[in-house]
Each structure stands twice: as structure tokens, then as C-alpha cells.
Design a protein around this motif. Sequence first.
Motif, PDB file in Angstrom:
ATOM      1  N   GLN A  43      -1.253  11.656   4.420  1.00  0.00           N
ATOM      2  CA  GLN A  43      -0.697  11.698   3.068  1.00  0.00           C
ATOM      3  C   GLN A  43       0.807  11.500   3.074  1.00  0.00           C
ATOM      4  N   ILE A  46       1.209   7.652   3.515  1.00  0.00           N
ATOM      5  CA  ILE A  46       0.741   6.750   2.456  1.00  0.00           C
ATOM      6  C   ILE A  46       1.420   7.027   1.119  1.00  0.00           C
ATOM      7  N   VAL A  51       0.405   5.917  -3.293  1.00  0.00           N
ATOM      8  CA  VAL A  51      -1.049   6.110  -3.303  1.00  0.00           C
ATOM      9  C   VAL A  51      -1.373   7.543  -2.909  1.00  0.00           C
ATOM     10  N   TRP A  56      -6.692   6.552  -1.527  1.00  0.00           N
ATOM     11  CA  TRP A  56      -6.782   5.952  -0.193  1.00  0.00           C
ATOM     12  C   TRP A  56      -8.230   5.648   0.177  1.00  0.00           C
ATOM     13  N   ARG A  60      -9.729   1.984   0.872  1.00  0.00           N
ATOM     14  CA  ARG A  60     -10.347   1.654   2.168  1.00  0.00           C
ATOM     15  C   ARG A  60     -11.708   1.011   1.978  1.00  0.00           C
ATOM     16  N   MET A 124      -0.374   0.027   4.716  1.00  0.00           N
ATOM     17  CA  MET A 124      -0.931   1.354   4.954  1.00  0.00           C
ATOM     18  C   MET A 124      -1.780   1.486   6.220  1.00  0.00           C
TER      19      MET A 124
END
Length: 173
Positions: A43, A46, A51, A56, A60, A124
Motif C-alpha cells: 500500500q 501503490i 490507487v 489494486w 490486477r 505498479m
Amino acid sequence: MEGSVKGWEPANPGDSGSAAGSDDGALSFVVREVNRAFARALQTRIARSGVSMGQWFFLRALWEEDGLTQRELSHRVGMMEPTTVTAVNVMESQGLVQRVRNTHDRRKMNIFLTDKGRELRDAMMPSAAEIAALAIDGIAPAELALTLDVLRRVGANLNAVSAAAREAGEHEA
């Protein structure tokens, strides 16, 4: 329980009551704590991209397969559909995804990444890879392979229990 954390972990790591630690929940506690540690570490990285951790997981899934329906996206991420709708609304307002009505079934909406959403992958994913590498630093490859194998089998056992319970519930209805 003196020395335990929140009553879940044994005072002495070797005192789990059984090999799996099922008597006192040590396995579930450790898995949860490792998951939370991964989430905290990731966290912080990102967040620089604007985000959230929740977003996330959806990104993904879409990076792996763009154009999923909201229901498919919910299942891939393991979230309830209302949670997915909320996350998609936010990501849409940020310009990361767009909803497109399904051409075969007008009731369904497919979720597609925008250029901005696709570009986040390059920003990311290196952070995720770095966190994963840091997590296994100092762990022998054989130990890691065994750990992953055991955790996969634990997951399979629990998924089988859940499937059996769902099936039993369907037969009772």
C-alpha cells in the motif's frame, strides 16, 4: 494466554497443540498477519499512483484479462458484487476503467481498462515484485517451495469444505 497475541498465537511458537496449529488458530493468525504485512508494504508503494489496496486487486484482475463482466471481476477478486460496483464506480471516476454494455447480453456490463489504467501496470507491478522479493529474503528456495505447497494444500482443503457446505445447503433448499 500469557505471551500470546490476541489469544490466537501460542506463547511458544512450537506449542501449537498440533502440527497445523488448528487447536488454537495459530495457522490462521500467521496467514492473516503475513497477508496484512504484504498489504501494508504494498500500500505504501501503490499509494503513490493514487490507487487503494482494494482497487489494486481489481486492476490486477483486469491486467490479466481485460473486459470481464462485473460478476466475473467479483469472482476473480473474491469480493461481493456490491463491493465491486463501488470500486468500479471509483475507478471509473478516476479514469482507470470504463463500463461497456455487453453486446451478447444487454443486462451485463463489461469492465475495460482505459489507457491510464493499463499504464499503471508498468508503474505498479515493479513495486509488487520488489515487495515479493523482500518478503522472501533469506529464505531458502526449498523452504519457500515447501511453504507454498503446504499453503496451496491448506487452501484446497478449505475450498473443499466450503464447496461441500454449499452443496449440502443447495440440497436442503
